[in-house]
Design a protein around this motif. Structure first.
Motif, PDB file in Angstrom:
ATOM      1  N   TYR A   1      -7.907  -0.501  -4.241  1.00  0.00           N
ATOM      2  CA  TYR A   1      -6.551  -1.119  -5.256  1.00  0.00           C
ATOM      3  C   TYR A   1      -5.354  -0.169  -4.522  1.00  0.00           C
ATOM      4  O   TYR A   1      -5.216   0.666  -4.362  1.00  0.00           O
ATOM      5  N   ASN A   2      -4.309  -1.227  -4.714  1.00  0.00           N
ATOM      6  CA  ASN A   2      -2.545  -0.949  -4.630  1.00  0.00           C
ATOM      7  C   ASN A   2      -1.548  -1.716  -5.334  1.00  0.00           C
ATOM      8  O   ASN A   2      -1.778  -2.828  -5.337  1.00  0.00           O
TER       9      ASN A   2
ATOM     10  N   SER B   1     -12.055  -9.071  -0.993  1.00  0.00           N
ATOM     11  CA  SER B   1     -10.054  -8.888  -1.340  1.00  0.00           C
ATOM     12  C   SER B   1      -9.787  -9.621  -2.413  1.00  0.00           C
ATOM     13  O   SER B   1      -9.134 -10.365  -1.978  1.00  0.00           O
TER      14      SER B   1
ATOM     15  N   ASP C   1       1.296  -1.334  -0.135  1.00  0.00           N
ATOM     16  CA  ASP C   1       0.016  -0.095  -0.075  1.00  0.00           C
ATOM     17  C   ASP C   1       0.792   1.181  -0.176  1.00  0.00           C
ATOM     18  O   ASP C   1       0.216   2.096   0.912  1.00  0.00           O
TER      19      ASP C   1
ATOM     20  N   TYR D   1      -5.290   1.917  -0.958  1.00  0.00           N
ATOM     21  CA  TYR D   1      -6.565   0.057  -1.171  1.00  0.00           C
ATOM     22  C   TYR D   1      -7.573   1.705  -0.555  1.00  0.00           C
ATOM     23  O   TYR D   1      -8.879   1.258  -0.499  1.00  0.00           O
TER      24      TYR D   1
ATOM     25  N   TYR E   1      -6.573  -5.435  -4.179  1.00  0.00           N
ATOM     26  CA  TYR E   1      -7.934  -5.211  -5.070  1.00  0.00           C
ATOM     27  C   TYR E   1      -8.360  -5.577  -4.192  1.00  0.00           C
ATOM     28  O   TYR E   1      -9.304  -6.590  -3.704  1.00  0.00           O
TER      29      TYR E   1
END
Length: 960
Positions: free
Chosen positions: A219-220, A349, A182, A214, A342
């Motif tokens: 998301y990251n 996730s 992240d 995130y 995600y």
């Protein structure tokens, strides 16, 4: 043994009873008034799959933050772990050619070896590297070189038996490396360093990039990469070791290095066909001196050459081993890693992780030799090997004795030695995380592969060397043979594939809160293949051993954990794990822990656990490991390690032989019991004290039979010692009586076996103080120490368990294979920060170790004596040599070592971070170690280093 188990069980019951009793006694006194509760996020820490609010649970856990990592001055994970007092000897550091551990760095909690220390990366296993190390505690090598330091967010060290949570290999504990995630932005760092002699140079560049928030975007993706390079350092260029003692006592770094050169020595055979040779300084020994005059020496006391040696008063050609001896091999590391998360929806996730690393090491080595006084071996996969002995027949063009055969000693200087090792690893993990009703769950798959490629140079091919005998070819002509040597390539591959599922929840309502529950399943396949070069496996190479393994197995595991907060200030944890390995019955290990919070400033905790470790694949599957042992003392032919009996010669006091270590499908798993009792004290909000006692007992330890143990107890291991059976070569004792079966030593046959037991106990102390100095900034100080109370080893069942703390265990109790056990390790660090400035320092201490001999299994010596030097009792056997050692080191010990590190960081420039570190600012030399294991360096690289005062500069830039 029974007494020890009863004592441990009693201690556990007493500790838990004290905790429970104290809770009941104080429960009424607790102020349980309801107050508004702020919602806090629960976290999962190493050692448990149940999320909790308080990071300090029932088990001791040490965390190294990103700040700790940065201020340590370490450039590798191996250097970082050296700052942790709980890490003991038994690990590999990857400085020089480490034999069976060449090119890898490993960790050893409590000194119990890398095979008892489980390494995790982001909470999941790493594959062991493709090695078959037969040494005690080294059968499973997790290569921490494959973990790039720049990518770490934190490191969690679980200093307690963890088999009930993580399974096999976690007997001593777990080290979990957690990488960045992240992350948003782009950052680059470059560093370089060297010591004050401009040696040990290292350069590195790393970059991190991440996009996506995130919490906001769902998301990251984070990506990191690092490249580093280190220079070779020869022992003759390392000034921060005790070169004076090293030179004076070991005859190294002096004009005399080795008398074995391309100018041969010839030793006349005593009687025809006996294969024993004259060794006195007379006409029965002849040598050539057709070398450059700068290499000519005349043997004498100034080179520690005894008057009885064939070199005394003789002129000979010196070969300088110091040209190739090194304290650090050249290397280059490349690594890259990407993690992505995600959010699919509010309750689900996905995550994925890809990592690649490659480490290359280049080691220099001397040219190879032949020595006709003792047989050498060309191992083949099909047997114990073909012995070769360079004995020139009568009439050979190089044989100077017209009526006798001659043993020739010769170095092929025209062929360079050395080796290269490359370890390449690829890792992929992905999975899903979610919640359903009041359950949190996670499932994932993992694939991790490691490939090792070794290339060995300079080894001699038997068919070519054999021409010396079969074709009466001269040494000069053999040296010119185009096929005399070839680069030999061996390849090893290790791999794991894993699928897992775990879930946790809370239910019920005890006085202290809800009950926590976690459970999970794991399915894992392990593979290992070691393939030697075709020339080696077919028995055509002299002096190079084969490692040949091909095996795989499937492992199924299930675990559960329960956290029970019986009262607001008292909780207990219960855990258990079931593991099923092929050929072993299903194994269950439990763990129980308790924590009693007396008040906001004081808490006590305790755990009891059982452990389990299955034998490594290399120990139970088809194949084997062939080895060579050098500088071995034959206790039959050279009882005191210095003076050979009648019929023997000096080679029996320092002999090179071959061994074959065979797998054993009948091995039992290792088992363990561990106990801890700790106190958490916070006298103020800015001062914390943690004190934890630990006690671990391992039984049925799996290791190869020790060669020293076999040789000193030959009657107990029939069929393992192979000797020349010719009665003409038997020796006579001091009374002139022939000693039966006392021919020259040829080889040893060794199996992996279940040995005896090890008990280790001690106390860890950690103190942390945080001072707010107002306008003058902040000062953080931390003290960490590990004090070992006992380290007891019984090499085989029934042997007494002698305490080896503060000694080199294998010397203190000569029947064991224990390394150095310093009693105390400690670190005191402090960091002051004001605005853009940070100044930090650390004092590090490693205790000394005694080299005295006290016992040999059940035998206690009437008078203890030093393993090295002279003046030992007449009954002393298998001594370490180094004749004048006690003159210079009368305390017979490797001394303690204290170093001071300093650092400064400046962040006053926009987006730029500048840092400088001075390691070992007082320039403390590595303590001298006389052991033959360190004759190329003169110090123990598992405890010390030869850097001296070293400087490192770092520049970081954040792109915005």
């Amino acid at each position: 043994m029974f007494y020890q188990e009863k004592k441990c069980a009693y201690a556990v019951k007493l500790a838990l009873a004290m905790l429970s009793g104290g809770v009941l006694a104080s429960a009424q006194a607790q102020d349980l008034k309801s107050e508004p509760v702020e919602k806090v996020q629960k976290i999962e820490v190493t050692g448990s799959h149940i999320k909790r609010i308080d990071k300090e649970g029932t088990s001791p856990i040490q965390t190294l933050t990103a700040k700790d990592i940065s201020q340590s001055g370490a450039t590798t994970v191996a250097e970082l772990l050296r700052t942790i007092p709980a890490l003991g000897s038994g690990g590999a550091f990857d400085a020089v050619d480490g034999g069976f551990s060449r090119g890898v760095a490993t960790a050893s909690l409590r000194g119990l070896g890398s095979s008892s220390t489980l390494i995790l990366l982001n909470g999941r296993r790493m594959t062991p590297s493709a090695y078959a190390n037969p040494n005690q505690g080294q059968s499973t090598l997790y290569d921490i070189n494959s973990i790039p330091l720049s990518m770490l967010e934190r490191v969690e060290i679980f200093k307690d038996g963890a088999s009930a949570v993580y399974g096999s290999d976690a007997i001593a504990g777990v080290i979990n490396f957690i990488t960045k995630s992240d992350y948003q932005g782009v950052q680059m760092n470059a560093s370089m360093g060297a010591n004050d002699d401009n040696q040990f140079k290292k350069k590195s560049v790393n970059a991190s990039a991440g996009f996506g928030n995130y919490a906001q975007n769902g998301y990251n993706v984070t990506f990191s990469a690092e490249v580093s390079k280190r220079d070779r350092v020869a022992i003759k260029d390392a000034n921060d070791v005790e070169t004076g003692l090293y030179s004076t006592l070991n005859s190294r770094l002096s004009p005399f290095s080795s008398s074995v050169s391309n100018q041969p020595f010839f030793f006349r055979e005593r009687t025809p066909g006996s294969k024993t040779f004259f060794s006195a300084n007379d006409a029965n020994v002849v040598n050539r001196t057709n070398c450059d005059s700068s290499r000519l020496l005349t043997g004498g006391a100034q080179y520690n050459i005894a008057t009885t040696s064939a070199l005394y008063g003789r002129q000979f050609c010196n070969y300088n081993l110091n040209d190739t001896a090194e304290v650090q091999g050249a290397g280059q590391d490349i690594s890259a890693m990407s993690r992505g998360i995600y959010q699919i929806n509010d309750t689900l996730s996905a995550f994925a992780e890809v990592a690649y690393s490659k480490t290359d090491r280049d080691y220099t080595g001397p040219s190879r030799t032949i020595d006709g006084r003792t047989p050498s071996t060309a191992f083949a996969l099909s047997g114990a090997g073909t012995p070769f002995q360079a004995i020139l027949p009568v009439g050979h063009p190089d044989n100077p004795f017209p009526t006798s055969r001659a043993a020739v000693v010769y170095r092929f200087e025209n062929i360079a030695g050395g080796s290269t090792t490359s370890n390449e690893a690829l890792r992929f993990a992905s999975g899903l995380k979610g919640s359903y009703k009041n359950w949190d769950w996670e499932t994932g798959v993992l694939w991790n592969r490691s490939e090792r490629t070794d290339v060995s140079n300079g080894f001699l091919l038997l068919p070519e060397v054999q021409k010396l005998i079969d074709q009466n070819m001269s040494l000069a002509d053999v040296a010119k043979q185009p096929n005399l040597s070839r680069a030999l390539k061996s390849v090893g591959v290790a791999e794991i594939a894993q699928a897992d599922f775990k879930a946790s929840t809370e239910f019920g309502n005890l006085p202290g809160g809800a009950i926590g529950l976690a459970s999970g399943l794991e399915f894992r396949q392990e593979k290992m293949t070691l393939t030697p070069d075709n020339l080696t496996s077919s028995g055509q190479v002299l002096g190079l051993a084969n490692q040949f393994i091909q095996g795989q197995r499937n492992v199924t595991s299930a675990f559960f954990e329960v956290r029970t907060p019986f009262l607001k200030n008292f909780e207990m944890d219960f855990a258990g794990r079931v593991d099923k390995y092929p050929s072993f019955k299903t194994n269950f290990v439990p763990k129980v822990g308790a924590k009693w919070t007396v008040n906001d400033s004081l808490a006590f905790r305790s755990t009891y656990a059982q452990g389990f470790r299955a034998p490594a694949l290399v120990q139970v599957t088809a194949g084997g490991t062939q080895t060579f042992l050098n500088s071995l003392v034959d206790p039959v032919r050279c009882p005191d390690g210095k003076t050979p009996l009648t019929g023997a010669d000096n080679t029996d006091c320092s002999r090179s032989i071959s061994t074959l270590i065979r797998q054993n499908p009948n091995l039992k798993p290792e088992t363990s019991r561990s106990f801890s009792l700790g106190m958490i004290l916070s006298p103020s909000r800015d001062f914390d004290i943690l004190v934890d006692y630990y006690n671990i007992r391992k039984e049925d330890e799996v290791a190869a039979l020790s060669s020293t143990l076999i040789l000193n107890n030959q009657d107990a291991y029939p069929g393992t010692v192979i000797r020349d059976t010719n009665p003409a070569n038997f020796v006579k004792d001091k009374n002139g009586n022939v000693v039966p079966n006392s021919g020259p030593l040829i080889s040893l046959l060794r199996n992996y076996i279940n040995q005896g037991s090890t008990v280790v106990s001690g106390v860890d102390v950690e103190m942390a103080m945080r001072n707010n100095l107002g306008d003058n900034g902040k000062l953080d100080t931390r003290f960490r120490t590990s004090y070992t109370i006992e380290f007891r080893r019984a090499e085989k069942p029934g042997d007494p368990e002698t305490n080896l703390v503060g000694t080199r265990g294998g010397i203190s109790n000569f029947s064991t294979s224990v390394g150095d056990i310093p009693r105390l390790r400690a670190s005191l660090s402090s960091s002051w920060t004001k605005q853009a400035h940070t100044v930090n320092g650390a004092i590090n201490f490693v205790g000394g170790v005694s080299l005295m001999r006290y016992t040999n299994a059940s035998e206690t010596y009437p008078v203890s004596y030093c393993h090295y030097g002279s003046g030992q009792p007449a009954t002393a056997t298998s001594l370490g040599g180094v004749a004048n050692y006690l003159t210079y080191v009368p305390e017979c010990a490797v001394s303690s070592w204290t170093t001071v590190d300093l650092g400064y960081t400046y962040k006053g420039f926009k987006d730029v971070t500048l840092g400088v570190r001075v390691l070992n600012a007082m320039d403390s030399k590595a303590p001298y170690d006389p052991s033959s294991s360190y004759t190329t360096s003169g110090y123990n690289d598992s405890l010390h280093n030869a850097y001296g005062r070293a400087f490192r500069v770092n520049v970081g830039y954040i792109f915005k």
